[in-house]
Motif scaffolding. Structure first.
Motif, PDB file in Angstrom:
ATOM      1  N   SER A 252       0.855  -1.183   0.000  1.00 19.84           N
ATOM      2  CA  SER A 252       0.000   0.000   0.000  1.00 19.84           C
ATOM      3  C   SER A 252       0.896   1.240   0.000  1.00 19.84           C
ATOM      4  CB  SER A 252      -0.914   0.006   1.228  1.00 19.84           C
ATOM      5  OG  SER A 252      -0.152   0.015   2.419  1.00 19.84           O
ATOM      6  N   ARG A 253       0.418   2.284  -0.606  1.00 17.02           N
ATOM      7  CA  ARG A 253       1.174   3.543  -0.605  1.00 17.02           C
ATOM      8  C   ARG A 253       1.174   4.170   0.787  1.00 17.02           C
ATOM      9  NH1 ARG A 253       2.855   5.238  -5.496  1.00 17.02           N
ATOM     10  NH2 ARG A 253       1.949   4.219  -7.306  1.00 17.02           N
ATOM     11  N   GLN A 254       0.174   3.836   1.588  1.00 16.89           N
ATOM     12  CA  GLN A 254       0.124   4.272   2.985  1.00 16.89           C
ATOM     13  C   GLN A 254       0.772   3.209   3.854  1.00 16.89           C
ATOM     14  OE1 GLN A 254      -3.640   5.608   4.538  1.00 16.89           O
ATOM     15  NE2 GLN A 254      -4.393   5.997   2.473  1.00 16.89           N
ATOM     16  N   HIS A 255       1.407   3.635   4.911  1.00 12.38           N
ATOM     17  CA  HIS A 255       2.086   2.689   5.800  1.00 12.38           C
ATOM     18  C   HIS A 255       1.110   2.091   6.813  1.00 12.38           C
ATOM     19  CE1 HIS A 255       5.519   1.012   8.001  1.00 12.38           C
ATOM     20  NE2 HIS A 255       4.755   1.215   9.056  1.00 12.38           N
ATOM     21  N   TYR A 256       1.070   0.767   6.829  1.00 18.04           N
ATOM     22  CA  TYR A 256       0.408  -0.009   7.875  1.00 18.04           C
ATOM     23  C   TYR A 256       1.381  -1.097   8.267  1.00 18.04           C
ATOM     24  CZ  TYR A 256      -3.970   2.282   6.751  1.00 18.04           C
ATOM     25  OH  TYR A 256      -4.946   3.225   6.552  1.00 18.04           O
ATOM     26  N   GLU A 257       1.497  -1.381   9.556  1.00 17.55           N
ATOM     27  CA  GLU A 257       2.513  -2.329  10.009  1.00 17.55           C
ATOM     28  C   GLU A 257       2.296  -3.734   9.471  1.00 17.55           C
ATOM     29  OE1 GLU A 257       4.306  -4.246  14.038  1.00 17.55           O
ATOM     30  OE2 GLU A 257       3.851  -2.111  14.055  1.00 17.55           O
ATOM     31  N   ASP A 258       1.043  -4.188   9.430  1.00 17.55           N
ATOM     32  CA  ASP A 258       0.788  -5.552   8.970  1.00 17.55           C
ATOM     33  C   ASP A 258      -0.624  -5.652   8.404  1.00 17.55           C
ATOM     34  OD1 ASP A 258      -0.975  -5.884  11.202  1.00 17.55           O
ATOM     35  OD2 ASP A 258       0.678  -6.618  12.422  1.00 17.55           O
ATOM     36  N   ALA A 259      -0.969  -6.824   7.888  1.00 15.51           N
ATOM     37  CA  ALA A 259      -2.272  -7.021   7.248  1.00 15.51           C
ATOM     38  C   ALA A 259      -3.411  -6.825   8.227  1.00 15.51           C
ATOM     39  CB  ALA A 259      -2.339  -8.412   6.623  1.00 15.51           C
ATOM     40  N   GLY A 260      -3.228  -7.201   9.489  1.00 16.57           N
ATOM     41  CA  GLY A 260      -4.271  -7.003  10.491  1.00 16.57           C
ATOM     42  C   GLY A 260      -4.569  -5.540  10.727  1.00 16.57           C
ATOM     43  N   ALA A 261      -3.527  -4.733  10.849  1.00 19.44           N
ATOM     44  CA  ALA A 261      -3.717  -3.290  11.030  1.00 19.44           C
ATOM     45  C   ALA A 261      -4.386  -2.683   9.803  1.00 19.44           C
ATOM     46  CB  ALA A 261      -2.377  -2.607  11.299  1.00 19.44           C
ATOM     47  N   LEU A 262      -3.976  -3.112   8.638  1.00 26.23           N
ATOM     48  CA  LEU A 262      -4.563  -2.623   7.395  1.00 26.23           C
ATOM     49  C   LEU A 262      -6.038  -2.987   7.310  1.00 26.23           C
ATOM     50  CD1 LEU A 262      -4.462  -1.386   4.575  1.00 26.23           C
ATOM     51  CD2 LEU A 262      -3.442  -3.513   3.764  1.00 26.23           C
ATOM     52  N   ALA A 263      -6.364  -4.249   7.589  1.00 28.18           N
ATOM     53  CA  ALA A 263      -7.753  -4.709   7.518  1.00 28.18           C
ATOM     54  C   ALA A 263      -8.632  -3.962   8.510  1.00 28.18           C
ATOM     55  CB  ALA A 263      -7.826  -6.209   7.770  1.00 28.18           C
ATOM     56  N   GLY A 264      -8.109  -3.713   9.700  1.00 30.67           N
ATOM     57  CA  GLY A 264      -8.885  -3.025  10.717  1.00 30.67           C
ATOM     58  C   GLY A 264      -9.109  -1.558  10.425  1.00 30.67           C
ATOM     59  N   ASP A 265      -8.127  -0.940   9.798  1.00 35.62           N
ATOM     60  CA  ASP A 265      -8.180   0.500   9.553  1.00 35.62           C
ATOM     61  C   ASP A 265      -8.781   0.859   8.201  1.00 35.62           C
ATOM     62  OD1 ASP A 265      -7.479   2.510  11.368  1.00 35.62           O
ATOM     63  OD2 ASP A 265      -5.817   3.174  10.085  1.00 35.62           O
ATOM     64  N   ASP A 266      -8.494   0.055   7.181  1.00 34.49           N
ATOM     65  CA  ASP A 266      -8.923   0.402   5.826  1.00 34.49           C
ATOM     66  C   ASP A 266      -9.176  -0.854   4.998  1.00 34.49           C
ATOM     67  OD1 ASP A 266      -9.376   1.539   3.333  1.00 34.49           O
ATOM     68  OD2 ASP A 266      -7.689   2.938   3.484  1.00 34.49           O
ATOM     69  N   PRO A 267     -10.308  -1.544   5.245  1.00 26.43           N
ATOM     70  CA  PRO A 267     -10.577  -2.785   4.509  1.00 26.43           C
ATOM     71  C   PRO A 267     -10.620  -2.599   2.995  1.00 26.43           C
ATOM     72  CG  PRO A 267     -12.348  -2.298   6.089  1.00 26.43           C
ATOM     73  CD  PRO A 267     -11.336  -1.217   6.204  1.00 26.43           C
ATOM     74  N   ALA A 268     -11.016  -1.434   2.527  1.00 25.41           N
ATOM     75  CA  ALA A 268     -11.045  -1.195   1.081  1.00 25.41           C
ATOM     76  C   ALA A 268      -9.631  -1.199   0.507  1.00 25.41           C
ATOM     77  CB  ALA A 268     -11.747   0.126   0.770  1.00 25.41           C
ATOM     78  N   LEU A 269      -8.678  -0.686   1.258  1.00 28.92           N
ATOM     79  CA  LEU A 269      -7.289  -0.699   0.806  1.00 28.92           C
ATOM     80  C   LEU A 269      -6.746  -2.123   0.796  1.00 28.92           C
ATOM     81  CD1 LEU A 269      -4.769   0.748  -0.156  1.00 28.92           C
ATOM     82  CD2 LEU A 269      -4.260   1.335   2.235  1.00 28.92           C
ATOM     83  N   LEU A 270      -7.136  -2.934   1.768  1.00 28.33           N
ATOM     84  CA  LEU A 270      -6.753  -4.344   1.762  1.00 28.33           C
ATOM     85  C   LEU A 270      -7.284  -5.026   0.501  1.00 28.33           C
ATOM     86  CD1 LEU A 270      -5.504  -6.839   3.120  1.00 28.33           C
ATOM     87  CD2 LEU A 270      -7.674  -7.118   4.335  1.00 28.33           C
ATOM     88  N   ALA A 271      -8.535  -4.729   0.153  1.00 30.78           N
ATOM     89  CA  ALA A 271      -9.113  -5.287  -1.081  1.00 30.78           C
ATOM     90  C   ALA A 271      -8.327  -4.808  -2.301  1.00 30.78           C
ATOM     91  CB  ALA A 271     -10.584  -4.906  -1.199  1.00 30.78           C
ATOM     92  N   ASP A 272      -7.868  -3.552  -2.293  1.00 31.84           N
ATOM     93  CA  ASP A 272      -7.064  -3.035  -3.401  1.00 31.84           C
ATOM     94  C   ASP A 272      -5.774  -3.853  -3.570  1.00 31.84           C
ATOM     95  OD1 ASP A 272      -8.916  -1.034  -3.876  1.00 31.84           O
ATOM     96  OD2 ASP A 272      -7.676   0.584  -3.058  1.00 31.84           O
TER      97      ASP A 272
END
Length: 118
Positions: A45-65
């Motif tokens: 992701s162009r935005q920093h998230y530490e791991d997939a769990g943090a990404l999924a919790g904060d921005d599920p649409a970005l995880l789908a991207d």
């Protein structure tokens, strides 16, 4: 949001060279420098998230991207029909070495089964 000391944030910013494979407004995909298969591309992701769990919790649409970008990478690399693997490594036991959520897209050859080492 980026982390100044994060390797993948530096790659996304163009401060560290990489071999691009695919990109859009939310993700950047590039070849792994230590490939574990004939095709081994990292999707970040162009935005920093530490791991997939943090990404999924904060921005599920970005995880789908990230996942959709992985599918596009497989198509571009010509491995969509033969098969490919998409993997998120989270935590020490998974062998994660960069603390920026990233998806591995692997394929182009038989990958074997998952399981324990040794």
């Amino acid at each position: 949001m980026t982390e100044p000391e994060c390797l993948f944030c530096k790659i996304v910013a163009g401060d560290v060279p990489s071999t691009p494979v695919y990109e859009n407004g939310t993700v950047y995909a590039f070849r792994d420098i230590n490939p574990q298969a004939r095709v081994h591309v990292l999707v970040v992701s162009r935005q920093h998230y530490e791991d997939a769990g943090a990404l999924a919790g904060d921005d599920p649409a970005l995880l789908a991207d990230l996942v959709l970008a992985g599918v596009e990478v497989a198509r571009q690399e010509g491995i969509e029909r033969s098969g490919y693997r998409m993997v998120f490594n989270t935590g020490e036991d998974a062998g994660r070495t960069v603390f920026h959520a990233h998806l591995h897209v692997l394929g182009g050859e038989g990958l074997g089964l998952f399981g324990r080492v040794g």
